[in-house]
Design an enzyme around this catalytic site. Structure first.
Site, PDB file in Angstrom:
ATOM      1  N   ASP A  36      -2.330   2.201  -4.416  1.00 31.16           N
ATOM      2  CA  ASP A  36      -3.514   2.555  -3.636  1.00 31.16           C
ATOM      3  C   ASP A  36      -4.678   1.621  -3.973  1.00 31.16           C
ATOM      4  O   ASP A  36      -4.577   0.768  -4.859  1.00 31.16           O
ATOM      5  CB  ASP A  36      -3.903   4.021  -3.836  1.00 31.16           C
ATOM      6  CG  ASP A  36      -4.229   4.351  -5.282  1.00 31.16           C
ATOM      7  OD1 ASP A  36      -4.664   3.444  -6.024  1.00 31.16           O
ATOM      8  OD2 ASP A  36      -4.051   5.531  -5.674  1.00 31.16           O
ATOM      9  N   HIS A  53       0.818  -1.215   0.000  1.00 26.44           N
ATOM     10  CA  HIS A  53       0.000   0.000   0.000  1.00 26.44           C
ATOM     11  C   HIS A  53       0.856   1.271   0.000  1.00 26.44           C
ATOM     12  O   HIS A  53       0.337   2.377  -0.162  1.00 26.44           O
ATOM     13  CB  HIS A  53      -0.925  -0.013   1.219  1.00 26.44           C
ATOM     14  CG  HIS A  53      -2.168   0.803   1.042  1.00 26.44           C
ATOM     15  ND1 HIS A  53      -2.527   1.376  -0.154  1.00 26.44           N
ATOM     16  CD2 HIS A  53      -3.147   1.146   1.920  1.00 26.44           C
ATOM     17  CE1 HIS A  53      -3.660   2.030  -0.014  1.00 26.44           C
ATOM     18  NE2 HIS A  53      -4.060   1.908   1.253  1.00 26.44           N
TER      19      HIS A  53
END
Length: 417
Positions: free
Chosen positions: A392, A388
């Protein structure tokens, strides 16, 4: 002329190795290019072959020993004969009595037995550990013939061949008598990790500690691919000499999705994000030593047949411990197929320094709603674990959705749509 057999140059980032299995014994004649010993590293098993016809005069490093690159592990005499060497050695022995020889042998056997009985599993070679574990044997009950009372692979194989495993099982049953079934089920054994298993553990922990890993899921209707494969699989195999599987479709779909979402094909290097302009896809393959990930180089240039043939080659090499460091070096993205083992849903762990991994699972018929009607379709759950820090939620979901669309309508890959 005596020649030293040395550890070959080790792969980059590999500091040392372990002597896994000797295939010859001191005094044994060998031929040129015959495999003498397997050396296990963190990544691959290296074979060391005889430089010429001759005899192994001495083994310096035993199974289980840790060695460095270019370290001498044995002595070799080119052109010598094992039988001649043995005769010469016999001529040099003192003319002692037969009774004395027998006493010496008894003492040596007794010493070996005592040393073996007190042997720790930590000194067993990987090959011996594997055999002992597979046949549920107690290494302390197996006569050892190795140097210093060390248990060799040949000792275990002979013990199994002579019925030692069966005898052990029968004796266990006989001793149990009418005792409760649970009486003999509290056994445990301690087996050291192989070098590969240690490395796998290190990398998995590294991934968990250094990456912000999240996983997104989706399911794929495999009907179109299943029908396409059923329609052309015989002709495909006849023309290309390899079977048509599902993995090649997923590799092609993954490459197309990576082109649309380049962050998924990137990696982090310090404070920089490195965007790779090529598509080297790692394909997780099971081997006797554990899970390995050989890499399909430039997968975007490969056809379905080339992908299937290469994966099959990797599978055979993994089974025979023939994968090279080059086969497993690099990779910008990985695909793992837990479905071959029956997995329905899983969250794969990223293979550092990559930023994502695709997990496939088993395909099964399920009721789904299509155009307002409940129908049965072959469905597969898929998972994308991603870092992450650079990927995204929008990109991860879009990437997995793109793979879903290409698999559900494979013609789009051929038409570049």
């Amino acid at each position: 002329m005596a020649i030293e057999i040395k550890v070959p140059v080790l792969p980059e980032s590999v500091a040392d190795a372990t002597i896994a299995t000797w295939h010859v014994k001191p005094g044994e004649s060998v031929s040129r290019d015959q495999n003498l010993v397997d050396i296990e590293t963190d990544k691959v098993v290296l074979e060391v072959v005889a430089p010429d016809d001759g005899v192994i005069s001495e083994i310096i490093k035993e199974e289980g020993d840790t060695v460095l690159q270019e370290e001498a592990i044995a002595k070799f005499e080119a052109g010598a004969s094992g039988d001649a060497k043995a005769d010469s050695s016999d001529d040099k022995k003192d003319d002692s009595s037969n009774e004395s020889k027998k006493d010496d042998k008894k003492e040596e056997a007794k010493s070996d037995k005592e040393e073996t009985s007190s042997a720790d599993l930590d000194v067993l070679s990987p090959a011996v550990r594997r055999l002992v574990a597979e046949h549920n044997l107690d290494p302390k009950q197996i006569p050892a013939s190795g140097k210093g009372g060390r248990l060799t692979k040949e000792d275990v194989e002979k013990f199994i061949k002579d019925g030692g495993a069966s005898a052990k099982s029968s004796e266990s049953k006989k001793d149990s008598g009418s005792a409760p079934v649970s009486a003999g089920l509290r056994e445990e054994k301690r087996v050291p990790m192989t070098r590969l298993r240690k490395r796998i553990a290190e990398r998995l922990v590294e991934a968990q500690h250094t990456a912000a890993i999240l996983t997104t899921f989706n399911d794929i209707n495999m009907k179109e691919v299943v029908e396409l494969r059923a329609r052309y699989k015989e002709q495909f195999e006849k023309v290309h000499g390899t079977r048509l599987g599902f993995m090649s479709f997923f590799v092609k779909a993954t490459v197309e999705a990576l082109k649309r979402y380049p962050a998924v094909n990137a990696s982090i290097d310090g404070d920089d994000i490195v965007y790779h302009g090529f598509y080297d896809i790692g394909v997780a393959v099971s081997s006797p030593r554990g899970l390995v990930v050989p890499v399909l180089r430039d997968a975007d240039t490969m056809s379905l047949a080339e992908i299937e043939a290469k994966i099959r080659e990797f599978g055979e090499k993994a089974r025979d411990n023939k994968l090279t460091v080059e086969d497993m070096t690099g990779g910008t993205f990985t695909i793992s197929n837990g479905g071959v083992f029956g997995s329905l849903m899983a969250t794969p762990i990223i293979n550092p320094p990559q930023s994502a991994i695709l997990g496939m699972n088993r395909m099964e018929d399920r009721p789904v709603v299509i155009n307002g009607e409940i129908v049965i379709r072959p469905m597969m759950n898929v998972a994308l674990s991603y870092d992450h820090r650079i990927i995204d939620g929008r990109e991860s979901v879009g990437f997995l959705k793109t793979i879903k669309e290409f698999i559900e309508d494979p013609a789009r890959m051929l038409l570049d749509l």
